[in-house]
Design a protein around this motif. Structure first.
Motif, PDB file in Angstrom:
ATOM      1  N   GLU A   1     -43.664  73.329  43.754  1.00  0.00           N
ATOM      2  CA  GLU A   1     -44.113  72.332  42.782  1.00  0.00           C
ATOM      3  C   GLU A   1     -45.288  72.821  41.939  1.00  0.00           C
ATOM      4  OE1 GLU A   1     -42.156  69.844  46.029  1.00  0.00           O
ATOM      5  OE2 GLU A   1     -43.159  71.782  45.834  1.00  0.00           O
ATOM      6  N   ARG A   2     -46.040  73.768  42.447  1.00  0.00           N
ATOM      7  CA  ARG A   2     -47.222  74.256  41.738  1.00  0.00           C
ATOM      8  C   ARG A   2     -46.897  75.383  40.759  1.00  0.00           C
ATOM      9  NH1 ARG A   2     -49.796  74.759  47.643  1.00  0.00           N
ATOM     10  NH2 ARG A   2     -47.625  75.455  47.883  1.00  0.00           N
ATOM     11  N   GLY A   3     -45.637  75.796  40.701  1.00  0.00           N
ATOM     12  CA  GLY A   3     -45.257  76.942  39.877  1.00  0.00           C
ATOM     13  C   GLY A   3     -44.463  76.570  38.640  1.00  0.00           C
ATOM     14  N   GLY A   4     -44.008  77.587  37.942  1.00  0.00           N
ATOM     15  CA  GLY A   4     -43.160  77.402  36.769  1.00  0.00           C
ATOM     16  C   GLY A   4     -43.873  77.579  35.442  1.00  0.00           C
ATOM     17  N   ALA A   5     -45.202  77.594  35.452  1.00  0.00           N
ATOM     18  CA  ALA A   5     -45.934  77.724  34.194  1.00  0.00           C
ATOM     19  C   ALA A   5     -45.667  79.075  33.531  1.00  0.00           C
ATOM     20  CB  ALA A   5     -47.425  77.528  34.429  1.00  0.00           C
ATOM     21  N   THR A   6     -45.480  80.101  34.346  1.00  0.00           N
ATOM     22  CA  THR A   6     -45.231  81.433  33.787  1.00  0.00           C
ATOM     23  C   THR A   6     -43.924  81.458  33.005  1.00  0.00           C
ATOM     24  OG1 THR A   6     -46.459  82.517  35.567  1.00  0.00           O
ATOM     25  CG2 THR A   6     -44.882  83.864  34.345  1.00  0.00           C
ATOM     26  N   ASN A   7     -42.884  80.797  33.531  1.00  0.00           N
ATOM     27  CA  ASN A   7     -41.607  80.758  32.815  1.00  0.00           C
ATOM     28  C   ASN A   7     -41.737  80.059  31.466  1.00  0.00           C
ATOM     29  OD1 ASN A   7     -39.908  82.151  34.604  1.00  0.00           O
ATOM     30  ND2 ASN A   7     -39.585  80.348  35.867  1.00  0.00           N
TER      31      ASN A   7
ATOM     32  N   GLY B   1     -41.966  75.010  49.222  1.00  0.00           N
ATOM     33  CA  GLY B   1     -42.723  74.230  48.265  1.00  0.00           C
ATOM     34  C   GLY B   1     -44.014  73.680  48.851  1.00  0.00           C
ATOM     35  N   GLU B   2     -44.686  72.870  48.067  1.00  0.00           N
ATOM     36  CA  GLU B   2     -45.988  72.334  48.453  1.00  0.00           C
ATOM     37  C   GLU B   2     -45.967  71.556  49.769  1.00  0.00           C
ATOM     38  OE1 GLU B   2     -49.637  70.407  45.913  1.00  0.00           O
ATOM     39  OE2 GLU B   2     -47.616  69.656  45.536  1.00  0.00           O
ATOM     40  N   PRO B   3     -44.912  70.739  50.058  1.00  0.00           N
ATOM     41  CA  PRO B   3     -44.920  69.968  51.320  1.00  0.00           C
ATOM     42  C   PRO B   3     -44.281  70.690  52.504  1.00  0.00           C
ATOM     43  CG  PRO B   3     -43.630  68.885  49.552  1.00  0.00           C
ATOM     44  CD  PRO B   3     -43.785  70.318  49.216  1.00  0.00           C
ATOM     45  N   ALA B   4     -44.046  71.998  52.402  1.00  0.00           N
ATOM     46  CA  ALA B   4     -43.291  72.720  53.427  1.00  0.00           C
ATOM     47  C   ALA B   4     -43.870  72.507  54.818  1.00  0.00           C
ATOM     48  CB  ALA B   4     -43.254  74.204  53.101  1.00  0.00           C
ATOM     49  N   PHE B   5     -43.011  72.077  55.737  1.00  0.00           N
ATOM     50  CA  PHE B   5     -43.310  71.900  57.161  1.00  0.00           C
ATOM     51  C   PHE B   5     -44.419  70.879  57.434  1.00  0.00           C
ATOM     52  CE2 PHE B   5     -41.217  76.029  56.870  1.00  0.00           C
ATOM     53  CZ  PHE B   5     -40.211  75.856  57.822  1.00  0.00           C
ATOM     54  N   GLN B   6     -44.750  70.048  56.434  1.00  0.00           N
ATOM     55  CA  GLN B   6     -45.604  68.899  56.717  1.00  0.00           C
ATOM     56  C   GLN B   6     -44.780  67.897  57.518  1.00  0.00           C
ATOM     57  OE1 GLN B   6     -47.347  67.204  53.192  1.00  0.00           O
ATOM     58  NE2 GLN B   6     -48.122  69.176  52.455  1.00  0.00           N
ATOM     59  N   MET B   7     -45.375  67.233  58.459  1.00  0.00           N
ATOM     60  CA  MET B   7     -44.624  66.314  59.325  1.00  0.00           C
ATOM     61  C   MET B   7     -44.643  64.905  58.721  1.00  0.00           C
ATOM     62  SD  MET B   7     -45.222  67.756  63.191  1.00  0.00           S
ATOM     63  CE  MET B   7     -46.994  67.587  63.280  1.00  0.00           C
ATOM     64  N   ILE B   8     -43.865  64.790  57.644  1.00  0.00           N
ATOM     65  CA  ILE B   8     -43.742  63.520  56.918  1.00  0.00           C
ATOM     66  C   ILE B   8     -42.354  62.952  57.192  1.00  0.00           C
ATOM     67  CG2 ILE B   8     -43.853  62.374  54.688  1.00  0.00           C
ATOM     68  CD1 ILE B   8     -46.477  63.643  55.570  1.00  0.00           C
ATOM     69  N   GLY B   9     -42.293  61.694  57.577  1.00  0.00           N
ATOM     70  CA  GLY B   9     -41.039  61.065  57.951  1.00  0.00           C
ATOM     71  C   GLY B   9     -40.160  60.681  56.776  1.00  0.00           C
TER      72      GLY B   9
ATOM     73  N   ALA C   1     -46.395  74.025  63.587  1.00  0.00           N
ATOM     74  CA  ALA C   1     -47.210  72.961  64.180  1.00  0.00           C
ATOM     75  C   ALA C   1     -48.095  73.487  65.298  1.00  0.00           C
ATOM     76  CB  ALA C   1     -46.305  71.848  64.697  1.00  0.00           C
ATOM     77  N   ASN C   2     -47.580  74.453  66.058  1.00  0.00           N
ATOM     78  CA  ASN C   2     -48.337  74.981  67.202  1.00  0.00           C
ATOM     79  C   ASN C   2     -49.225  76.165  66.835  1.00  0.00           C
ATOM     80  OD1 ASN C   2     -47.082  73.094  68.851  1.00  0.00           O
ATOM     81  ND2 ASN C   2     -45.368  74.471  69.335  1.00  0.00           N
ATOM     82  N   GLY C   3     -49.136  76.620  65.580  1.00  0.00           N
ATOM     83  CA  GLY C   3     -49.972  77.723  65.138  1.00  0.00           C
ATOM     84  C   GLY C   3     -49.486  79.094  65.540  1.00  0.00           C
ATOM     85  N   THR C   4     -48.244  79.204  66.020  1.00  0.00           N
ATOM     86  CA  THR C   4     -47.717  80.509  66.442  1.00  0.00           C
ATOM     87  C   THR C   4     -46.947  81.216  65.327  1.00  0.00           C
ATOM     88  OG1 THR C   4     -45.729  79.446  67.341  1.00  0.00           O
ATOM     89  CG2 THR C   4     -47.596  79.799  68.853  1.00  0.00           C
ATOM     90  N   ILE C   5     -46.629  80.478  64.247  1.00  0.00           N
ATOM     91  CA  ILE C   5     -45.927  81.068  63.104  1.00  0.00           C
ATOM     92  C   ILE C   5     -46.702  80.699  61.844  1.00  0.00           C
ATOM     93  CG2 ILE C   5     -43.803  81.101  61.736  1.00  0.00           C
ATOM     94  CD1 ILE C   5     -42.238  80.449  64.214  1.00  0.00           C
ATOM     95  N   GLU C   6     -47.004  81.688  61.010  1.00  0.00           N
ATOM     96  CA  GLU C   6     -47.701  81.425  59.761  1.00  0.00           C
ATOM     97  C   GLU C   6     -46.804  80.624  58.820  1.00  0.00           C
ATOM     98  OE1 GLU C   6     -48.949  85.027  57.999  1.00  0.00           O
ATOM     99  OE2 GLU C   6     -50.270  85.605  59.650  1.00  0.00           O
ATOM    100  N   LEU C   7     -47.423  79.720  58.077  1.00  0.00           N
ATOM    101  CA  LEU C   7     -46.660  78.873  57.157  1.00  0.00           C
ATOM    102  C   LEU C   7     -45.859  79.714  56.174  1.00  0.00           C
ATOM    103  CD1 LEU C   7     -45.913  76.124  55.943  1.00  0.00           C
ATOM    104  CD2 LEU C   7     -48.034  76.222  54.606  1.00  0.00           C
ATOM    105  N   LYS C   8     -46.483  80.734  55.609  1.00  0.00           N
ATOM    106  CA  LYS C   8     -45.792  81.567  54.626  1.00  0.00           C
ATOM    107  C   LYS C   8     -44.574  82.244  55.244  1.00  0.00           C
ATOM    108  CE  LYS C   8     -46.586  85.221  51.218  1.00  0.00           C
ATOM    109  NZ  LYS C   8     -47.602  86.152  50.644  1.00  0.00           N
ATOM    110  N   LYS C   9     -44.707  82.719  56.476  1.00  0.00           N
ATOM    111  CA  LYS C   9     -43.581  83.371  57.150  1.00  0.00           C
ATOM    112  C   LYS C   9     -42.454  82.374  57.400  1.00  0.00           C
ATOM    113  CE  LYS C   9     -42.332  85.970  61.316  1.00  0.00           C
ATOM    114  NZ  LYS C   9     -42.814  86.550  62.597  1.00  0.00           N
ATOM    115  N   ALA C  10     -42.805  81.154  57.810  1.00  0.00           N
ATOM    116  CA  ALA C  10     -41.788  80.126  58.047  1.00  0.00           C
ATOM    117  C   ALA C  10     -41.071  79.761  56.753  1.00  0.00           C
ATOM    118  CB  ALA C  10     -42.435  78.886  58.658  1.00  0.00           C
ATOM    119  N   MET C  11     -41.819  79.687  55.647  1.00  0.00           N
ATOM    120  CA  MET C  11     -41.224  79.334  54.361  1.00  0.00           C
ATOM    121  C   MET C  11     -40.240  80.402  53.885  1.00  0.00           C
ATOM    122  SD  MET C  11     -44.605  77.810  52.444  1.00  0.00           S
ATOM    123  CE  MET C  11     -43.840  77.677  50.832  1.00  0.00           C
TER     124      MET C  11
END
Length: 446
Positions: A264-270, A349-357, A398-408
């Motif tokens: 969501e934070r990208g696309g300005a370059t295009n 994207g911006e909300p990746a792996f946030q625990m939102i229902g 959630a447990n801090g064993t995998i970096e967010l960027k790697k999971a994405m």
């Protein structure tokens, strides 16, 4: 409407047809069914279509007002590199969607729905052909060392699980996925094509209007069957396609559609480079509003059918109350379709792996969130490799064993067993064998 039609050089055209025979064997049925289901439409053409009369000057970005590029070397290096990635990703999605539809094509219950999806598959094949035309009709050597034939081989070798975008790596659970996919994912395609009508590369911009005209049919192939499902569910509370089943399909595909716009934070370059006229968030916001309107239209048909004793105006007023949370004659908000929160079940994207229902609830316990998410997804999909991979990544983040960027960036390998072209383990197109002849291989080498 005035178009120029082009055919690929024989080696590339033959390669696409070879791919079709092995990945899209249903294709010949389209010509048989076309006169019955599409009598007013021109016959299908496997060719590239370029719109005539497009703008000749750059419409957005830093080079606005300057002549559009006719060949890649006239583009800024950054623009050419980005555009090449866009074209290859687009080609991947077109061929990938056919492979997905193929998996459940024969399981359709309604011959019209099946034929409509058949046409969608054929037009996706043409769109892939269109992208190959863009890759092979010009010299991209200023931004890549890869030869055109190698780019084509790479694209045509992809299977479900190895495509560029996640939505095209999901196996279908049923033919219903073909319908939901058309309603949600092809709708994203409409936005991507619309944004690129202004593309600073003239051949890319000219490719968009013909594709958009076909994309309009793809949306109808999703929305119209969903309308019928909801009307049938309103008449028969035991209908196979009941509201909870459809709602879970919405939850499965909506999040993947949102992710197709990019972060969501990208696309300005295009926009700056003149490749698109909206940022990712701007386009995604419009997509969300359009999906809400689509579900409102489908829900209205459900309410009108269930409350058939009411006038159309009164039924529409009843739905407006239902949407606000009221219960009207036994119909509550949970009895009609609704979009999940746009942060629900997001992996990129911006909300990746946030625990939102599903409805915007916030979770602190990862196991509770996983259970909540699974409860809102189709049963067959819950057992998929894709969902198992998401659970692993969600727990790790959630447990801090995998970096967010790697999971994405992680992607499960979902390639179907036996899905690759049987002609060779590598990417080769086998020459047709004359009667009594022998089998030989021919690598793309125009």
């Amino acid at each position: 409407m005035s178009e120029e039609l082009r055919t690929l050089p024989k080696a590339y055209h033959d390669a696409v047809e070879h791919w079709q025979r092995h990945n899209f064997p249903e294709f010949p049925k389209l010509a048989e069914r076309w006169p019955r289901y599409f009598p007013k439409d021109s016959e299908f053409c496997l060719c590239a279509r370029l719109e005539k009369g497009m703008a000749s000057e750059v419409q957005v970005g830093d080079r606005k007002g300057q002549p559009k590029a006719l060949v890649p070397k006239e583009l800024d290096k950054e623009a050419a590199e980005q555009l090449l990635m866009i074209i290859r990703a687009q080609a991947s999605t077109e061929f990938g969607s056919i492979q997905q539809h193929h998996g459940t094509f024969e399981r359709a219950n309604d011959p019209q729905d099946q034929t409509w999806v058949l046409r969608v598959m054929a037009e996706e094949l043409r769109h892939g052909y269109q992208m190959i035309h863009l890759l092979t009709s010009a010299d991209w050597s200023n931004v890549t060392d890869q030869k055109p034939q190698d780019m084509v081989e790479e694209i045509l070798s992809m299977q479900t699980g190895s495509h560029v975008l996640a939505a095209f790596n999901l196996e279908y659970d049923s033919f219903g996925d073909s319908i939901a996919f058309a309603a949600f994912i092809d709708r994203v395609g409409k936005y991507q094509l619309t944004m690129q009508k202004v593309n600073t590369y003239a051949p890319m911009a000219a490719s968009m209007p013909p594709m958009l005209r076909e994309e309009a049919f793809h949306l109808a192939a999703g929305v119209i069957p969903m309308r019928r499902w909801m009307e049938a569910a309103a008449r028969d509370r035991n209908a196979t396609m009941d509201v909870p089943t459809i709602q879970k399909m919405v939850a499965k595909w909506y999040a993947r559609g949102l992710e197709m716009f990019g972060d969501e934070r990208g696309g300005a370059t295009n926009v700056k480079l003149g490749l698109k006229d909206m940022t990712n968030r701007e386009a995604q916001d419009l997509y969300v509003v359009e999906c809400e309107k689509m579900l409102d239209d489908i829900n209205l048909r459900f309410v009108r059918t269930r409350l058939a004793h009411l006038s159309r105006e009164d039924a529409d007023a009843a739905y407006a109350r239902i949407k606000k949370g009221d219960t009207v004659e036994g119909i509550g908000r949970e009895d009609v379709l609704r979009l999940p929160d746009r942060r629900f079940f997001r992996r990129r994207g911006e909300p990746a792996f946030q625990m939102i229902g599903h409805d915007g609830e916030t979770f602190t316990d990862v196991e509770e969130y996983i259970a909540h998410t699974l409860a809102h997804l189709p049963e067959a999909y819950r057992a998929s490799v894709d969902v198992k991979h998401w659970i692993e990544m969600q727990r790790g983040v959630a447990n801090g064993t995998i970096e967010l960027k790697k999971a994405m960036n992680a992607m499960p390998r979902l390639a179907r067993v036996g899905g690759a072209c049987p002609c060779s383990k590598s990417v080769r197109w086998v020459m047709d064998v004359p009667e009594g002849g022998t089998l030989g291989e021919e690598r793309l080498n125009p």
